[in-house]
Design an enzyme around this catalytic site. Structure first.
Site, PDB file in Angstrom:
ATOM      1  N   SER A   1      23.864   7.735 -25.665  1.00 38.72           N
ATOM      2  CA  SER A   1      23.325   8.059 -26.987  1.00 38.72           C
ATOM      3  C   SER A   1      21.857   7.742 -27.223  1.00 38.72           C
ATOM      4  O   SER A   1      21.315   8.148 -28.247  1.00 38.72           O
ATOM      5  CB  SER A   1      24.144   7.368 -28.073  1.00 38.72           C
ATOM      6  OG  SER A   1      25.300   8.107 -28.304  1.00 38.72           O
TER       7      SER A   1
ATOM      8  N   LYS B   1      18.333   3.227 -36.412  1.00 38.20           N
ATOM      9  CA  LYS B   1      19.601   3.978 -36.435  1.00 38.20           C
ATOM     10  C   LYS B   1      20.522   3.373 -37.487  1.00 38.20           C
ATOM     11  O   LYS B   1      20.612   2.136 -37.607  1.00 38.20           O
ATOM     12  CB  LYS B   1      20.262   3.895 -35.043  1.00 38.20           C
ATOM     13  CG  LYS B   1      21.506   4.773 -34.891  1.00 38.20           C
ATOM     14  CD  LYS B   1      22.071   4.690 -33.474  1.00 38.20           C
ATOM     15  CE  LYS B   1      23.216   5.664 -33.251  1.00 38.20           C
ATOM     16  NZ  LYS B   1      23.707   5.660 -31.856  1.00 38.20           N
TER      17      LYS B   1
ATOM     18  N   SER C   1      24.226  10.314 -29.655  1.00 34.95           N
ATOM     19  CA  SER C   1      24.429  10.182 -31.091  1.00 34.95           C
ATOM     20  C   SER C   1      23.185   9.743 -31.851  1.00 34.95           C
ATOM     21  O   SER C   1      23.127   9.915 -33.061  1.00 34.95           O
ATOM     22  CB  SER C   1      25.568   9.204 -31.365  1.00 34.95           C
ATOM     23  OG  SER C   1      25.200   7.890 -30.976  1.00 34.95           O
TER      24      SER C   1
HETATM   25  N1  GLN Z   1      28.216  11.131 -26.489  1.00 31.01           N
HETATM   26  C1  GLN Z   1      29.014  10.014 -26.094  1.00 31.01           C
HETATM   27  C2  GLN Z   1      30.187   9.920 -27.028  1.00 31.01           C
HETATM   28  O1  GLN Z   1      30.363  10.783 -27.798  1.00 31.01           O
HETATM   29  C3  GLN Z   1      28.218   8.762 -26.083  1.00 31.01           C
HETATM   30  C4  GLN Z   1      27.976   8.249 -27.435  1.00 31.01           C
HETATM   31  C5  GLN Z   1      27.162   6.982 -27.440  1.00 31.01           C
HETATM   32  O2  GLN Z   1      26.533   6.608 -26.460  1.00 31.01           O
HETATM   33  N2  GLN Z   1      27.238   6.301 -28.565  1.00 31.01           N
HETATM   34  O3  GLN Z   1      30.920   8.996 -26.996  1.00 31.01           O
END
Ligand code: GLN
Length: 506
Positions: free
Chosen positions: A193, A80, A169
């Site tokens: 995410s 990532k 994400s």
């Molecule tokens: N979708 C969640 C957010 O937008 C979690 C994101 C994540 O785990 N980095 O914050």
């Protein structure tokens, strides 16, 4: 033929590279060719062509010299783009970390991004295990989002249906593994995410307990929630990856000084007698009926394997989203203050002498809309006069959410719930409404707030209908902090009973 090697499990591929029946170079070339052919998925922001071939040659040379190879010998892994890599740009899919030092209005070419002077600990551990770091993968900007659509470089596409998002994400991590462009990937999970994109793409994704994996070199979003974890197509491969990256790190004081479990061995362990809790709070309104059915049938399989299933209650679940979006934005507003045009990445030049306008113009040009929204929200909840009402209150509710789990784990060994209330959704379906997007995380946020272990394993896909093809469904297994071994045993049992690895249509 070429792509066959990319269908192997991590252990099988590493064994073949170790015995010399397969060269790391051949594997790397196969992965690079497949990445080249699937550019429409937009999984990669940077393909480490030369560096990965050089690493592969080094692995092959090591074997020829008779030296022992590591657990990930010749295994292509995608990283990532939130993790620092010395030999590849690191952009967090943001314009603010792209086009270093050129002093213009910001580029759109992620291959010209910020070059960190060091490797993240997890990256260094992969290299030490002889993995091949094949490239940096797409994500929502600064890991903020649930669909990949907040990437400054365009979203990744879901290989099960290219008109749909891959979740987020860690969108590129899930896509690269689902499409067989890498055998494993690293992502980060702050509120879901890793688990949510894994569920939406039909792969395994593990959010380790807070403190299990070093965060050193992970660009921080919300430091009290962020954890790095693996993606793989099968449970055992994910277990091997977690074994490699876990463990205490002097560079991260929040990493736990506890022995690393035998996660891979745990995948062959009998689950008979384990008690599984089912919280009714996760099976109510808003849950797609096809997902409910798939998850319930996976739980029934665990029962057939000798687990006992019983109801548990997690009454504060309903406060998860509100609590998370106060805590996470507060931490983000503070963490992202370092991107100011002075030390990292983008700087808008020709700003009239004062520093404030240099900061303002750079941040305005460099950050996308969602990141700005979070910084504003986070700054607001921390500001004088509002701190007690929002931030302090959220921290208190966080404790209540944690206590719900502590109480449940007094009578059960693990909790089984859906990972996501809905399957992969179409591009544009939720971007107009931040709230609709935030709701996608309703089942993953509570475990993040509690800091416990969680993973998502594929169960039966939704049935194809006239308007929608079959789409993957994830079963989320949650366990007490540092009980990852138990979750691997259960996930491996589900996988065996579901017929093994699932493949997207060609
Ligand atoms: N979708 C969640 C957010 O937008 C979690 C994101 C994540 O785990 N980095 O914050």
């Amino acid at each position: 033929m070429m792509s066959d090697v990319l269908e192997l499990s991590i252990a099988d591929l590493a064994d073949q590279v170790k015995s010399g029946t397969l060269s790391a170079r051949a594997v790397t070339e196969a992965a690079l060719a497949r990445i080249e052919r699937t550019q429409d998925l937009n999984a990669f922001l940077h393909v480490s062509k030369d560096a990965s071939l050089a690493a592969a040659d080094a692995v092959d040379a090591k074997r020829q010299r008779g030296e022992a190879l590591g657990k990930l010998a010749g295994v292509p892994i995608a990283i990532k783009d939130a993790l620092c890599t010395m030999d590849a740009p690191t952009t967090c899919a943001s314009k603010i970390l792209t086009r270093v030092g050129e002093g213009n209005a910001g580029g759109t070419d992620p291959t010209r991004g910020f070059r960190p002077p060091y490797d993240a600990t997890v990256v260094a551990r992969l290299r030490a295990a002889d993995a091949i770091l094949i490239g940096k993968v797409n994500m929502d900007e600064f890991a903020m989002g649930s669909s990949g659509e907040n990437s400054a470089f365009g979203p990744s596409r879901n290989p099960w249906d290219k008109s749909r998002t891959a979740g987020g994400s860690s969108s590129g991590s899930a896509v690269s593994v689902a499409a067989g462009l890498a055998l494993g990937a690293l992502g980060s999970d702050t509120g879901g995410s890793i688990r949510q994109p894994a569920a939406l793409c039909g792969v395994v994704g593990v959010k380790p307990s807070y403190g299990r994996v070093s965060r050193y070199g992970l660009i921080a979003f919300a430091s009290s929630l962020d954890q790095v974890g693996p993606f793989a197509r099968d449970v055992k491969s994910a277990a091997r990856l977690l074994e490699v990256i876990s463990g205490a790190d002097p560079m991260d004081s929040t990493s736990a000084d506890l022995p690393v479990g035998e996660y891979e061995a745990a995948c062959s362990k009998d689950v008979k007698g384990l008690r599984i809790g089912i919280p009714e709070e996760y099976f109510g309104e808003g849950l797609d009926p096809a997902i409910a059915e798939s998850v319930r049938s996976a739980i029934a399989e665990l029962e057939k394997a000798g687990c006992t299933v019983k109801p548990v209650s997690l009454p504060h679940t309903k406060y998860g989203i509100a609590t998370y979006y106060v805590v996470a934005t507060a931490e983000a507003s503070s963490n992202l203050a370092r991107f100011d045009g002075v030390r990292f990445g983008l700087r808008i030049e020709n700003v009239k002498s004062d520093l404030t306008s240099l900061y303002g113009k750079t941040r305005n040009a460099g950050f996308g809309a969602e990141v700005k929204r979070r910084i504003l929200l986070g700054t607001y909840v921390l500001s004088a006069g509002y701190y007690d009402a929002y931030y302090k209150k959220a921290q208190r509710v966080r404790t209540l959410i944690k206590r719900d789990f502590d109480a449940a784990f007094e009578s059960v060994d693990a909790i089984a719930v859906p990972t996501s209330p809905i399957p992969a959704f179409r591009f544009g379906e939720k971007v107009e409404s931040p709230l609709a997007m935030y709701l996608a995380d309703v089942f993953t946020l509570p475990a993040s707030l509690a800091g416990i272990a969680g993973l998502s394993v594929p169960c039966r896909p939704t049935p194809a209908t006239a308007s929608q093809p079959a789409l993957p469904v994830g079963l989320q297994l949650l366990g007490p902090s540092f009980a990852e071994e138990r979750l691997f045993s259960l996930a491996a049992e589900v996988e065996r009973r579901m017929g093994g690895v699932q493949r997207p249509p060609a």
